[in-house]
Enzyme design. Structure first.
Site, PDB file in Angstrom:
ATOM      1  N   ASP A  84       0.837  -1.200   0.000  1.00  0.00           N
ATOM      2  CA  ASP A  84       0.000   0.000   0.000  1.00  0.00           C
ATOM      3  C   ASP A  84       0.873   1.251   0.000  1.00  0.00           C
ATOM      4  OD1 ASP A  84      -2.358   1.761   0.693  1.00  0.00           O
ATOM      5  OD2 ASP A  84      -3.292  -0.195   0.941  1.00  0.00           O
ATOM      6  N   HIS A 107      -3.465   5.808   3.566  1.00  0.00           N
ATOM      7  CA  HIS A 107      -4.288   4.660   3.195  1.00  0.00           C
ATOM      8  C   HIS A 107      -3.690   3.363   3.714  1.00  0.00           C
ATOM      9  CE1 HIS A 107      -5.956   1.716   0.237  1.00  0.00           C
ATOM     10  NE2 HIS A 107      -6.987   2.543   0.164  1.00  0.00           N
ATOM     11  N   SER A 148     -11.281  -0.974  -0.561  1.00  0.00           N
ATOM     12  CA  SER A 148      -9.977  -0.929   0.103  1.00  0.00           C
ATOM     13  C   SER A 148     -10.098  -1.238   1.585  1.00  0.00           C
ATOM     14  CB  SER A 148      -9.342   0.458  -0.058  1.00  0.00           C
ATOM     15  OG  SER A 148      -8.756   0.620  -1.318  1.00  0.00           O
TER      16      SER A 148
END
Length: 696
Positions: A180, A231, A416
């Site tokens: 990520d 994220h 996600s």
């Protein structure tokens, strides 16, 4: 993925930190600056306990303490210290007040269980008692004590509280690689959870950290000069945040370790970097990169783009090699509300492709769908607050506020966010059964998932949502060698309701299926006082929810009532509770309205430029106007201190001006700044008191 409200570091709920920086109103305001609007009272009660830690599978309830009862009294009827209550020859004395309002533990000089049962029935029939119950002795359950766990609705949605009683991930060490944006290694949720990772971003400009590939996967932010998404930290927190240590949020697998692998920078990540990272994560040698000392049992990839896997064969090749090394790969389906077959890596094979659901266990409106979806998991919906906890229904996990530099917790939505729920669940399964393979994991997840019908899938066929919503407890039970028992439980969205006589309300009753249970369930309501009617739409369903409509007559007596929602199917019967308070809303008289001149740098109000109004109108709604304000941006909110103690606590009313459910900044001159004050209760009140402390 969208961001809503921040939950700030040092346990401060920072509603203001997510305010709209653009505000509203005229950019060239007149000299006499004003903000005006209407304010009213909302009779809906906020949830006191949020209902997150409840279990659907409880320990045996046959054992209880003789002579002891837990009793909720009607207002004014609770026992005072030293007082006793006579009930059919028994004298009940106060043991202690419980945290629940008007609820006490009482005791009679009785050692016989049968006599205790008889005493219980006597108390249940008293007019001054809302409910009475035995003081059961229960076995310990693995519900974490993390500070913000009560906002993580997404874990009970997949039956994790029950699953944690079977496996927390501590039985055998499991390593999860999160491919990520990198990690926030200093965040409280990652203390003791991280293994050495790697930064695979080759382009220094994209990396935003001054260099190319190196052994530092720290996330410097993916928006230079702005607010980074973090994220990767958010995803990693869902997989395996430090859990049950009283701080922050919880993770799906308490015992898993995270290998942070950075591939996404300011402009995203290239296939070359990402595919290298997949191989390295699995323990395969990558040229110019030191060997991974901790090959991943599970790999999570909450990333992707358009295209078909068949058109980019390197992806499938990398997945085949990683799978041959024993890694189980979990990927996000994508957020385009389109066919997942048209996206990479979602369309590849040999992986687990995950779509997203929201609080009703419906497919989230953005989630991709189609034949390539294997299973669904909670991904949230930040456009709604269907569970009534005062926050949008996103997935809560770790992040950072770049403006203040503080670590925090934010609500995001997306596949996600769904994918790491499954990656964490696979880690639990792998901990319970170390020999678990990809094929076995996929088979168990599909066999034990709760199917979504066409309505819940929001498609013409439920098959577009794969096998359905993952069920953590059923999956772990299936690994134990036996078949999971088909069952269901009920939960009510926002089960604490306040109605005025003559008012009405609608509540969502969620039908949580497990162990392959697919039968229709019929609903009924008991405990309704004279003057209150309740109906279900539909009254019977093979789906995942129904709506309970409550309607109060003008003659309904004020008071507190406990209603029981019952669902029946064959020989199974399950209940959920609705706590109803019937009371006319108070007058707005005495309500303080605040135009908070917001200082973004301090996340607080400038007292010298803020204004406070005290309403004098004896009504449930009123117009207001702040005059002669300084040019700037304001948070507009109101507070009615019903008990006049100077503290925001249970029974008070509080409300902010919002747009689309989000607290926003308002720039004078602005009109029609209308909002309502909602009843404060329990945990919500304590959280909002921390918010109000920012404004002093």
């Amino acid at each position: 993925m969208q961001m809503y409200k921040w939950i700030g570091a040092v346990a401060v709920l920072g509603l203001l930190a997510a305010c709209n920086p653009n505000g509203g109103g005229d950019p060239n305001p007149p000299e006499n600056l004003e903000i005006s609007g209407q304010v009213g009272l909302d009779t809906r009660a906020l949830r006191p306990e949020f209902g997150v830690g409840a279990m659907t599978q409880l320990a045996a309830q046959s054992d209880f303490v003789p002579g002891e009862l837990i009793v909720k009294f009607r207002p004014g009827a609770a026992l005072r210290p030293g007082a006793t209550l006579a009930a059919d020859g028994f004298q009940l004395g106060l043991v202690r007040d419980l945290a629940l309002e008007n609820t006490q533990l009482v005791r009679a000089a009785v050692q016989d269980k049968q006599a205790t049962l008889e005493l219980l029935q006597r108390l249940k029939g008293r007019s001054d008692v809302v409910y009475a119950q035995l003081n059961y002795v229960r076995h310990a359950f693995k519900t974490p004590n993390d500070e913000f766990y009560s906002y993580q609705w997404h874990y009970p949605a997949m039956n994790l509280p029950q699953a944690w009683d079977l496996e927390t991930g501590a039985s055998n060490p499991v390593t999860v690689a999160v491919i990520d944006t990198g990690i926030l290694s200093g965040h409280p949720d990652f203390q003791g959870k991280l293994l050495p990772g790697y930064d695979f971003i080759s382009d220094p400009a994209n990396a935003n950290d001054g260099n190319g590939r190196d052994n530092n996967p720290e996330d410097p932010g993916d928006e230079p000069g702005g607010q980074g998404s973090y994220h990767g930290a958010h995803v990693a927190g869902t997989v395996a945040a430090a859990t049950n240590e009283g701080v922050g949020g919880a993770g799906v697998s308490w015992g898993a370790k995270i290998v942070p692998v950075r591939v996404l920078g300011v402009q995203g990540g290239t296939d070359a970097d990402i595919l290298d990272s997949v191989l390295w994560s699995a323990g395969i040698s990558v040229s110019g990169v030191p060997a991974n000392p901790n090959p991943a049992h599970v790999i999570n990839m909450s990333l992707g783009g358009s295209g078909k896997c068949a058109d980019v064969p390197a992806w499938q090749d990398a997945f085949n090699k990683a799978s041959a090394k024993g890694s189980i790969i979990v990927v996000a389906a994508g957020n385009q509300n389109s066919d997942a077959n048209d996206f990479v890596p979602a369309s590849c094979t040999g992986i687990i492709t995950v779509g997203a659901t929201e609080t009703r266990n419906y497919r989230a409106p953005y989630s991709n769908y189609g034949s390539r979806i294997d299973v669904m998991a909670p991904g949230g919906d930040t456009k709604n607050d269907r569970n009534g906890d005062g926050y949008v229904d996103g997935v809560l996990s770790a992040a950072r506020n770049d403006q203040s530099g503080n670590y925090n917790w934010v609500f995001y939505q997306g596949t996600s966010m769904a994918s790491p729920h499954v990656a964490g669940l696979v880690a639990l399964m792998k901990s319970k059964k170390p020999s678990l393979t990809y094929q076995e994991a996929l088979s168990v997840l599909k066999q034990t998932a709760r199917p979504l019908d066409a309505t819940a899938c929001q498609r013409a066929t439920g098959a577009d949502c794969g096998a359905g919503l993952v069920d953590a407890v059923a999956a772990l039970q299936a690994l134990g060698g036996g078949n999971p028992t088909p069952d269901f439980s009920l939960s009510v969205t926002a089960p604490d309701v306040q109605l005025a006589p003559g008012g009405s309300a609608s509540l969502t009753v969620n039908l949580n299926r497990s162990g392959g249970f697919a039968n229709s369930v019929t609903f009924s309501l008991s405990g309704a006082p004279t003057g209150l009617t309740g109906s279900f739409n539909p009254g019977s369903t093979a789906g995942n929810s129904t709506t309970l409509n409550l309607s109060a007559s003008s003659s309904l007596a004020p008071g507190s009532y406990t209603l029981t929602v019952q669902g029946s199917s064959g020989g199974l019967s399950r209940n959920a509770t609705v706590n109803l308070v019937v009371a006319a809303p108070p007058s707005l008289k005495g309500t303080q309205l605040v135009a908070c001149y917001y200082l973004a740098s301090e996340d607080a109000c400038d007292e010298g430029k803020s204004q406070v109004l005290t309403l004098s109108k004896d009504a449930s709604s009123a117009a207001y106007r702040f005059s002669e304000l300084k040019d700037g941006k304001y948070v507009v909110y109101g507070w009615k201190d019903t008990n006049k103690n100077g503290k925001l606590d249970d029974g008070d009313y509080l409300g902010f001006y919002t747009e689309d459910g989000e607290v926003v900044l308002v720039r004078p001159s602005a009109s029609d700044i209308d909002f309502s004050l909602g009843l404060v209760s329990g945990e919500r009140g304590r959280a909002l008191e921390r918010v109000r402390s920012l404004m002093r």
